[in-house]
Enzyme design. Sequence first.
Site, short mmCIF file in Angstrom:
data_model
loop_
_atom_site.label_atom_id
_atom_site.label_comp_id
_atom_site.label_asym_id
_atom_site.label_seq_id
_atom_site.Cartn_x
_atom_site.Cartn_y
_atom_site.Cartn_z
N THR A 1 6.69 16.02 -16.76
CA THR A 1 8.03 15.65 -17.36
C THR A 1 8.40 14.14 -17.24
OG1 THR A 1 8.67 17.87 -17.14
CG2 THR A 1 10.49 16.26 -17.43
N CYS B 1 -0.71 -2.57 9.68
CA CYS B 1 -0.72 -1.74 11.13
C CYS B 1 -1.29 -0.53 10.81
CB CYS B 1 0.64 -1.76 11.60
SG CYS B 1 0.52 -1.55 13.58
N GLY C 1 2.96 2.07 -9.88
CA GLY C 1 1.72 1.06 -10.16
C GLY C 1 0.49 1.46 -9.58
N THR C 2 0.60 2.27 -8.45
CA THR C 2 -0.55 2.80 -7.86
C THR C 2 -1.24 3.96 -8.78
OG1 THR C 2 0.28 2.52 -5.52
CG2 THR C 2 -1.06 4.20 -5.98
N GLN D 1 1.70 -7.78 -9.92
CA GLN D 1 2.50 -9.07 -9.43
C GLN D 1 2.62 -10.08 -10.55
OE1 GLN D 1 4.04 -9.14 -6.74
NE2 GLN D 1 3.08 -7.42 -5.65
N SER E 1 4.12 -2.04 -12.75
CA SER E 1 5.17 -1.27 -12.00
C SER E 1 6.60 -1.91 -12.05
CB SER E 1 4.78 -1.37 -10.62
OG SER E 1 5.48 -0.58 -9.57
N ASN F 1 -1.54 -9.79 -4.58
CA ASN F 1 0.12 -9.71 -4.40
C ASN F 1 0.03 -10.23 -2.87
OD1 ASN F 1 -2.32 -7.56 -3.90
ND2 ASN F 1 -0.96 -6.94 -2.35
N HIS G 1 9.14 -1.84 -10.02
CA HIS G 1 10.11 -2.46 -9.36
C HIS G 1 9.70 -3.88 -8.82
CE1 HIS G 1 7.71 -1.55 -5.55
NE2 HIS G 1 6.98 -0.69 -6.30
N1 PLP Z 1 -0.90 -3.37 -7.53
C1 PLP Z 1 -0.26 -4.69 -6.82
C2 PLP Z 1 -1.10 -6.02 -7.14
C3 PLP Z 1 0.73 -4.16 -6.10
O1 PLP Z 1 1.22 -5.54 -5.57
C4 PLP Z 1 1.61 -3.03 -5.73
C5 PLP Z 1 2.55 -2.99 -5.07
O2 PLP Z 1 2.75 -3.30 -3.75
C6 PLP Z 1 0.63 -1.96 -6.66
C7 PLP Z 1 -0.29 -2.19 -7.33
C8 PLP Z 1 1.40 -0.66 -6.40
O3 PLP Z 1 2.34 -0.50 -7.12
P1 PLP Z 1 3.53 0.92 -6.86
O4 PLP Z 1 4.38 0.18 -5.53
O5 PLP Z 1 4.25 0.96 -7.95
O6 PLP Z 1 2.82 1.80 -6.51
#
Ligand code: PLP
Length: 379
Positions: free
Chosen positions: A236, A324, A70-71, A178, A198, A148, A200
């Site tokens: 890939t 932290c 997702g990042t 989310q 994302s 999130n 997971h």
């Molecule tokens: N965006 C939101 C709102 C999230 O909660 C998260 C993960 O915590 C991410 C992006 C990032 O996703 P990933 O963990 O797949 O990099």
Amino acid sequence: MTAYLDHAATTPLRPEAAAAMLPLLSDRFGNPSGVHSVARAARQALDEAREAVAAALGASPGEVVFTASGTEADNLAVLGAHALGGGTAVCSAIEHHAVLHSCRAVGVRVAPVTAEGIVDLEGLAALLDRAEQDGRDVSVVSVMLANNEVGTVQPLGAVAELVRARAPRAVVHTDAVQAFAWMDVSAAAACADLVSVSAHKFGGPKGVGALVVREGVALAPVIHGGGQERDRRSGTHNVAGIVGMAAAMTATVASREETVVRVTRLRDRLADGLLAAVPGAVESGNRAAKVAGSCHLRFPGVESEALLVLLDEAGVCASAGSACASGALEASHVLKAMGVPEDEALASLRLSLGWTSTDDDVELALKAVPEAVARLRGG
Ligand code: PLP
């Protein structure tokens, strides 16, 4: 017994995803960019997964760009749109750091949010007008679908309308990472040009995501190389991961309505129970505007980190709304933006439910949290 109440951090793998992935990790191991039979078997799995992902997101297969998280999808959206648009990026103050830091890297104006954790539309409108008056074209506006930390759903339709009227050259991006577990993203994000997810966060594997790039929306690549994903994201393909994401999406969509009803009931029981049992407990954000799995509370006088340790000992896996950094506990930027005082922000607890959550999880938390808070308060 362990009560896993940290679904916003990550979710258990759905059995449908695990089963779908296994063959791609063994017999069908090919590189889908090749021409021979082993490659073609992987390509077929990739194509089928793309169709399933597109259907779940309300996109056409050609609009789906697979990423490694997702990042990465968020980075591609912001940096990719900005590279072509120039000017300034705009985002809400409660974005995930994947968006916030990408926007900061290219120059950003940050829209305020209300005390309830919802983007302030008047504030956003004023900010867009100011940027245009300053002669700074807005390249991309990024407002998440669901937050999130506190779980609030954002008024994306109204955001997109504002952007189309006041900064018509800007691209609208939404981070739906989310949201997907709880909302029909195909409808809720139909107004956005770019949509991140994302795997997971909804029962898929870690390290896989996707960005929907609507037909006609120009985007510069961030990762350069072999030209996969129609030159929008080289590398890939993680075929097993992508197939797992597609299976988790399909399973999520099939059970979403029922899960939302069931988990809303569990979450309300948990939140109401803790608010009644712990003196001085405060709920963050407007519950009516939250996704079903989100419960965020503050317990003034209690340090989140200490609370998490006691809860872990009692078998409750939770998280805090603080990070932290460099040894010092920092209040969450989300709570700060909502105007929560720093000491209260450092007394946060995020309990996030998901598709595996049960009455037993809630029961354990309803017992463990009040006990831990009382202990930390010296009771
Ligand atoms: N965006 C939101 C709102 C999230 O909660 C998260 C993960 O915590 C991410 C992006 C990032 O996703 P990933 O963990 O797949 O990099």
